[in-house]
Design a protein around this motif. Structure first.
Motif, PDB file in Angstrom:
ATOM      1  N   ALA A  60       0.852  -1.097   0.002  1.00 11.97           N
ATOM      2  CA  ALA A  60      -0.038  -0.039   0.014  1.00 11.97           C
ATOM      3  C   ALA A  60       0.837   1.197  -0.098  1.00 11.97           C
ATOM      4  CB  ALA A  60      -0.795  -0.009   1.215  1.00 11.97           C
ATOM      5  N   ALA A  61       1.920   1.177   0.607  1.00 14.23           N
ATOM      6  CA  ALA A  61       2.817   2.424   0.788  1.00 14.23           C
ATOM      7  C   ALA A  61       3.527   2.795  -0.441  1.00 14.23           C
ATOM      8  CB  ALA A  61       3.674   2.196   1.868  1.00 14.23           C
ATOM      9  N   TYR A 118       0.980   4.043  -2.872  1.00 14.74           N
ATOM     10  CA  TYR A 118       0.656   5.343  -2.937  1.00 14.74           C
ATOM     11  C   TYR A 118       1.867   6.276  -3.217  1.00 14.74           C
ATOM     12  CZ  TYR A 118       0.022   9.707  -0.468  1.00 14.74           C
ATOM     13  OH  TYR A 118      -0.056  11.300  -0.289  1.00 14.74           O
ATOM     14  N   HIS A 119       3.133   5.802  -2.993  1.00 14.69           N
ATOM     15  CA  HIS A 119       4.483   6.561  -3.144  1.00 14.69           C
ATOM     16  C   HIS A 119       4.434   6.595  -4.997  1.00 14.69           C
ATOM     17  CE1 HIS A 119       8.437   8.028  -3.131  1.00 14.69           C
ATOM     18  NE2 HIS A 119       8.561   7.238  -4.000  1.00 14.69           N
ATOM     19  N   HIS A 171       0.521   8.454  -6.456  1.00 15.67           N
ATOM     20  CA  HIS A 171      -0.280   9.532  -5.670  1.00 15.67           C
ATOM     21  C   HIS A 171      -0.311  10.791  -6.852  1.00 15.67           C
ATOM     22  CE1 HIS A 171       3.535  10.925  -4.469  1.00 15.67           C
ATOM     23  NE2 HIS A 171       3.126  12.202  -4.454  1.00 15.67           N
TER      24      HIS A 171
END
Length: 340
Positions: free
Chosen positions: A40-41, A44-45, A48
C-alpha cells in the motif's frame, strides 16, 4: 494466472481449517500484514501524483490484437489448471472422475479460492463440494492439495531459478541484492530440485505416518509436475508481457523474473487475488516503463486474468448449485406425491 495457492497440510490440519478451529501462526499473519502495508505504501508513493488522463490514454492506445493474444494466453493458462488436478487425482488413485468434472472443479476452486484470499479454506471447500459426489473425502482433498502444491512450487523453483540465474539483475530491482547473490540463489534452487530428483531415484519414497501416508511421485512423475508448473508460469508471464508497451524494449527474461516474483509475494501476502501486492512489485521491478503505461497494462491484465475468470467461475458454480437445489426439490415433491 496470478497464482495458485494450495496447502501442503495433512488431513487433520486441513479438517481443522475447514471447521474453523485452525488458525495461522502469528508470524505468518505478521508477514502477511507487513507485505500488504508495504504494498500500500509503495502504491501510494508511486501513484499518488499519477495523471489519470494519461492512464486512460494508455488504455485506449493498447493494441487490440495484443489484448486478444494476451486473452488467449490467459485461457490457455486456466486450461492448464486441469492438469494440476488430473495429476493429483491420478496420484491418489482417483482415476474414475470424468474430465468435465475435473475441469469444472479445478477452474472454479482455483479461481474462487485465490480470488477470496483464504485459499486453503475456499479452494478446499469448492473442490470438496464438487468431488464429494465421486466418493472423495477430506483425506483425499488434503492429498490433492499436497500434490497440486508440489506441482506449483516445483514449477516456480525451476523457472524462477533458471530465469534468475540467466538474468539476476532483474530480481535486483525488487530485492536490492547484488546480481551475483541473486544468481547464486537461482542456481541453488535448480540444484535443490536436482538433489530432490536424485533422492527420488533411490526408490519409492513415502511421507507421513499412521493414517496419513503418501507415496511421492517418482522421477518421471516429478518431471511431469515440473512441466505443468513451468507451463503455468510461462503462460501467465507471456500474457502480461503481451500487454506491456513495445517501447522501451525490455527482454522477456526480465519481465518473467519480475512477474513470477511478484506473484509469489502476492501469494505470501494472502491478500484476496493478491490485489495491490502484485501491482506494487511489478511497478518496482519494471521502472523502465512510464508509470501510466505500466499501470494501464496491469489494469488490462487484471481484467483478463482476474475479474472475468472470477465472474465466470462464480456464475458456473452458482448455476451448478441452483441445479442441485432444483433436483432435490423435485425429488422431495416426487416422494411426497408417492406418500413416502
Amino acid at each position: 494466472m496470478i497464482g495458485v495457492f494450495v496447502t501442503l497440510a495433512p488431513p487433520r490440519l486441513f479438517a481443522q481449517t475447514l471447521s474453523g478451529r485452525g488458525s495461522r501462526s502469528r508470524i505468518s499473519i505478521a508477514i502477511s500484514v507487513a507485505i500488504v502495508i508495504a504494498a500500500a505504501a509503495v502504491l501510494y508513493h508511486l501513484l499518488h501524483d499519477i495523471e489519470l488522463g494519461k492512464v486512460v490514454a494508455a488504455l485506449k492506445a493498447q493494441s487490440p490484437w495484443r489484448i486478444v493474444i494476451a486473452g488467449a494466453l490467459v485461457v490457455a493458462g486456466y486450461s492448464n489448471l486441469v492438469c494440476y488436478d488430473l495429476f493429483a487425482l491420478h496420484a491418489i488413485g482417483k482415476r474414475n472422475i470424468p474430465l468435465r468434472v475435473v475441469a469444472f472443479a479445478s477452474f472454479t476452486s482455483y479461481t474462487i479460492g485465490h480470488s477470496l484470499g483464504a485459499a486453503t479454506l475456499t479452494c478446499g471447500l469448492v473442490r470438496f463440494r464438487v468431488y464429494s459426489f465421486w466418493q472423495v473425502n477430506l483425506t483425499h482433498i488434503a492429498k490433492i492439495a499436497l500434490f497440486t502444491g508440489m506441482t506449483y512450487w516445483l514449477g516456480n523453483i525451476v523457472v524462477l531459478g533458471g530465469a534468475v540465474a540467466y538474468a539476476p539483475q532483474a530480481l535486483t530491482a525488487i530485492d536490492h541484492l547484488p546480481a551475483w547473490l541473486n544468481r547464486l540463489a537461482g542456481c541453488a534452487g535448480i540444484f535443490a530440485v536436482i538433489c530432490y530428483l536424485g533422492w527420488l531415484a533411490g526408490g519409492r519414497r513415502l511421507i507421513g505416518r499412521d493414517n496419513w501416508q503418501v507415496a511421492l511421485p517418482g522421477v518421471h512423475g516429478t518431471l511431469i509436475q515440473i512441466g505443468i508448473g513451468t507451463l503455468d508460469r510461462v503462460l501467465a508471464s507471456l500474457s502480461m508481457y503481451m500487454l506491456l508497451p513495445t517501447s522501451p524494449a525490455v527482454g522477456f527474461a526480465t519481465v518473467f523474473v519480475v512477474f513470477v516474483m511478484a506473484t509469489l509475494i502476492g501469494i505470501v501476502s494472502h491478500a484476496p487475488g493478491s490485489l495491490g501486492v502484485v501491482e506494487a512489485a511489478v511497478l518496482i521491478g519494471l521502472p523502465q516503463y512510464p508509470r501510466e503505461d505500466l499501470l494501464a497494462a496491469l489494469v488490462t491484465f487484471r481484467v483478463l486474468d482476474f475479474f472475468l475468470p472470477l465472474m465466470l467461475a462464480t456464475l458456473m458454480f452458482g448455476m451448478r448449485e441452483l441445479r442441485l437445489l432444483a433436483r432435490r426439490a423435485q425429488s422431495r415433491r416426487a416422494d411426497i406425491s408417492l406418500g413416502l
